[in-house]
Design a protein around this motif. Structure first.
Motif, short mmCIF file in Angstrom:
data_model
loop_
_atom_site.label_atom_id
_atom_site.label_comp_id
_atom_site.label_asym_id
_atom_site.label_seq_id
_atom_site.Cartn_x
_atom_site.Cartn_y
_atom_site.Cartn_z
N GLY A 1 30.59 59.10 -28.81
CA GLY A 1 29.87 58.44 -28.12
C GLY A 1 30.42 56.95 -27.61
N GLY A 2 29.97 55.57 -27.77
CA GLY A 2 30.68 54.89 -27.08
C GLY A 2 31.33 54.86 -25.69
N TYR A 3 32.09 54.19 -25.11
CA TYR A 3 33.00 54.49 -24.09
C TYR A 3 33.49 55.31 -23.68
CZ TYR A 3 31.09 49.65 -23.78
OH TYR A 3 30.36 48.14 -24.09
N THR A 4 33.67 56.08 -25.35
CA THR A 4 34.24 57.86 -25.25
C THR A 4 34.61 58.45 -23.70
OG1 THR A 4 34.80 57.40 -27.33
CG2 THR A 4 35.29 59.61 -26.45
N VAL A 5 33.22 59.17 -22.82
CA VAL A 5 33.18 60.01 -22.00
C VAL A 5 33.87 59.40 -20.76
CG1 VAL A 5 32.01 61.44 -19.97
CG2 VAL A 5 30.93 61.19 -22.62
N ASP A 6 34.05 58.12 -20.53
CA ASP A 6 34.88 57.18 -19.65
C ASP A 6 36.09 57.23 -19.56
OD1 ASP A 6 32.03 56.55 -19.20
OD2 ASP A 6 31.67 54.81 -19.72
N MET A 7 36.25 57.02 -21.36
CA MET A 7 37.42 56.75 -21.20
C MET A 7 37.94 58.43 -20.86
SD MET A 7 37.98 55.10 -25.18
CE MET A 7 38.96 55.25 -25.24
N LEU A 8 38.11 59.09 -21.24
CA LEU A 8 38.23 60.50 -20.80
C LEU A 8 38.46 60.83 -19.33
CD1 LEU A 8 36.53 61.98 -23.58
CD2 LEU A 8 38.69 62.17 -23.60
N ASN A 9 37.64 60.61 -18.70
CA ASN A 9 37.70 60.35 -17.23
C ASN A 9 39.01 60.05 -16.69
OD1 ASN A 9 35.27 62.72 -17.44
ND2 ASN A 9 33.75 60.36 -16.87
N TYR A 10 38.75 58.78 -16.98
CA TYR A 10 40.11 57.76 -16.60
C TYR A 10 41.42 58.43 -17.05
CZ TYR A 10 42.71 53.70 -16.17
OH TYR A 10 44.33 52.78 -15.58
N ALA A 11 41.19 58.34 -18.33
CA ALA A 11 42.39 59.25 -19.06
C ALA A 11 42.80 60.56 -18.23
CB ALA A 11 42.51 59.63 -20.31
N GLY A 12 41.84 61.64 -17.59
CA GLY A 12 42.03 62.59 -16.86
C GLY A 12 42.39 62.16 -15.89
N GLY A 13 41.46 61.67 -15.03
CA GLY A 13 41.40 61.57 -13.71
C GLY A 13 40.71 62.45 -13.13
N LEU A 14 39.44 63.19 -13.87
CA LEU A 14 38.07 63.66 -13.72
C LEU A 14 36.77 63.76 -14.01
CD1 LEU A 14 37.35 63.98 -16.48
CD2 LEU A 14 39.95 65.64 -16.53
N ASP A 15 35.90 64.05 -13.70
CA ASP A 15 34.52 63.38 -14.55
C ASP A 15 34.07 64.42 -14.73
OD1 ASP A 15 31.63 62.70 -14.61
OD2 ASP A 15 31.76 62.64 -11.98
N LEU A 16 33.70 64.29 -16.57
CA LEU A 16 33.06 65.42 -17.74
C LEU A 16 31.75 65.75 -17.24
CD1 LEU A 16 34.68 64.91 -20.97
CD2 LEU A 16 34.69 66.26 -19.92
N TYR A 17 31.10 64.60 -16.41
CA TYR A 17 29.82 64.88 -16.63
C TYR A 17 29.62 66.36 -15.74
CZ TYR A 17 28.86 60.79 -19.19
OH TYR A 17 28.22 59.57 -20.62
N GLN A 18 30.41 65.86 -14.30
CA GLN A 18 30.05 66.80 -12.93
C GLN A 18 31.15 68.32 -13.92
OE1 GLN A 18 29.87 66.61 -9.19
NE2 GLN A 18 29.52 68.09 -10.20
#
Length: 365
Positions: A297-314
């Motif tokens: 929840g929250g901003y976590t997916v955006d944080m994971l994307n930034y930390a890993g330089g990726l797109d989890l939704y993709q």
């Protein structure tokens, strides 16, 4: 040079500049349009094309192809459909749709409790060989008192079917526990009592494939108690860790298999002990807490994307379409921290001043 000539020259210069700007805008627009067109063509090539149809036509096709006029039979076409909302509150509706329409690409109603009830989650963690804090579910205050006497104070009560820290209570003594049972009455059976754990929350987050194996996984850490954060007693902050410890990865992968978390986002929560407790383990040991079979929840997916330089939704879309990632996984392994404020509190530094002072450190605010 008279005034009229000066005005005329200025008008000509203005027109020339205006035309030049218009030409530049058109050129840039054409470039953007070409890039968008290429992106659309690439997406269409990879994912195919869906014809626009009204809901009646779609339902008719679905009933014919999937149900085949017999809801009790397993139609192979049902494996061609995916029902997923990625929403905690709709997990049961998702399972009901799969049950009603015999869709076999996800769990059905008979299995949904392992994704919703904390007491059932504990048994699946134990099935995976992952220790948990001691717990019980009861509407009998005498049994609750006996449980508290066994595990020691404080004792935690949470809704057995609940999300986050909503409705969570911490009882420091027998009087507080008795008061809770008097207020709740038979509804106390809807709560799970848990042994108190002095630990930080570490997670195993990502996307799993059809074999319940992670296509991508990462972890974030919440050092303070989420219950105390939710109740306004602690500041809200947590961070994505650049690496997953071998022990946490092993436990996370075992939990995915035990829960049968196939073709979906996952957000598994664990305690990492801050202090030694004989009934639980040593400082640094990891215990199973609960699971959420959707994105964090929250901003976590955006944080994971930034930390890993990726797109989890993709990556999730790739999993749905191809069963594997067709886009880059982690390009970086870095920290990303989120800090929040409580609306009801006043802070020494106003929000605008905070942004101005630390703008260079912020990715989003």
């Amino acid at each position: 040079m008279n005034k009229k000539k000066i005005i005329g020259i200025c008008v000509v210069i203005f027109v020339i500049v205006f035309v030049a700007i218009c030409i530049a805008i058109v050129q840039f627009s054409k470039k953007d349009l070409e890039e968008a067109k290429k992106g659309l063509e690439e997406t269409q090539r990879k994912y195919g094309w869906v014809e626009k149809e009204n809901i009646d036509v779609l339902v008719a096709k679905f009933n014919t192809q999937v149900m085949d006029n017999d809801s009790s039979s397993l139609n192979p076409a049902s494996t061609d459909y995916l029902t997923e909302s990625n929403n905690e509150y709709w997990l049961e509706q998702d399972a009901r749709l799969r049950t009603d329409f015999n869709i076999t690409t996800g769990i059905k109603s008979a299995e949904i409790e392992k994704f919703k009830r904390k007491s059932v989650m504990k048994t699946y963690y134990q099935k995976a060989g992952i220790p948990t804090a001691r717990w019980c579910v009861t509407a009998d205050v005498t049994e609750a008192q006996a449980f508290a006497k066994t595990v020691g104070w404080p004792v935690i009560a949470k809704p057995d079917n609940g999300v986050g820290a909503n409705g969570t209570h911490k009882f420091k003594n027998k009087t507080e526990l008795n008061k809770f049972f008097q207020q709740e009455g038979p509804s106390a059976a809807n709560y799970i009592l848990e042994e108190f754990v002095d630990g930080e929350i570490v997670t195993f987050d990502g996307v799993a494939d059809a074999n319940a194996e992670p296509i991508y996984a990462a972890s974030h850490v919440t050092p303070d108690s989420i219950m105390e954060i939710a109740h306004g007693k602690k500041p809200m902050w947590y961070y994505v860790a650049p690496e997953i410890s071998p022990e946490l990865r092993k436990m996370g992968e075992a939990a995915l298999k035990a829960f049968g978390a196939k073709s979906r986002f996952f957000h598994l929560e664990f305690f990492r002990l801050k202090t030694v407790k004989p009934s639980l383990g040593n400082a640094g040991d990891i215990l199973g807490l609960e699971v959420n079979m959707r994105p964090a929840g929250g901003y976590t997916v955006d944080m994971l994307n930034y930390a890993g330089g990726l797109d989890l939704y993709q990556i999730w879309a790739d999993m749905v379409a191809f069963g594997a990632a067709h886009h880059p996984l982690a390009r970086y392994h870095r920290y990303c921290c989120c800090a929040g404020r409580h609306d009801e509190l006043r802070y020494r530094m106003p929000h605008e001043e905070l942004l101005k002072k630390y703008r260079s450190c912020l990715n989003a605010a």
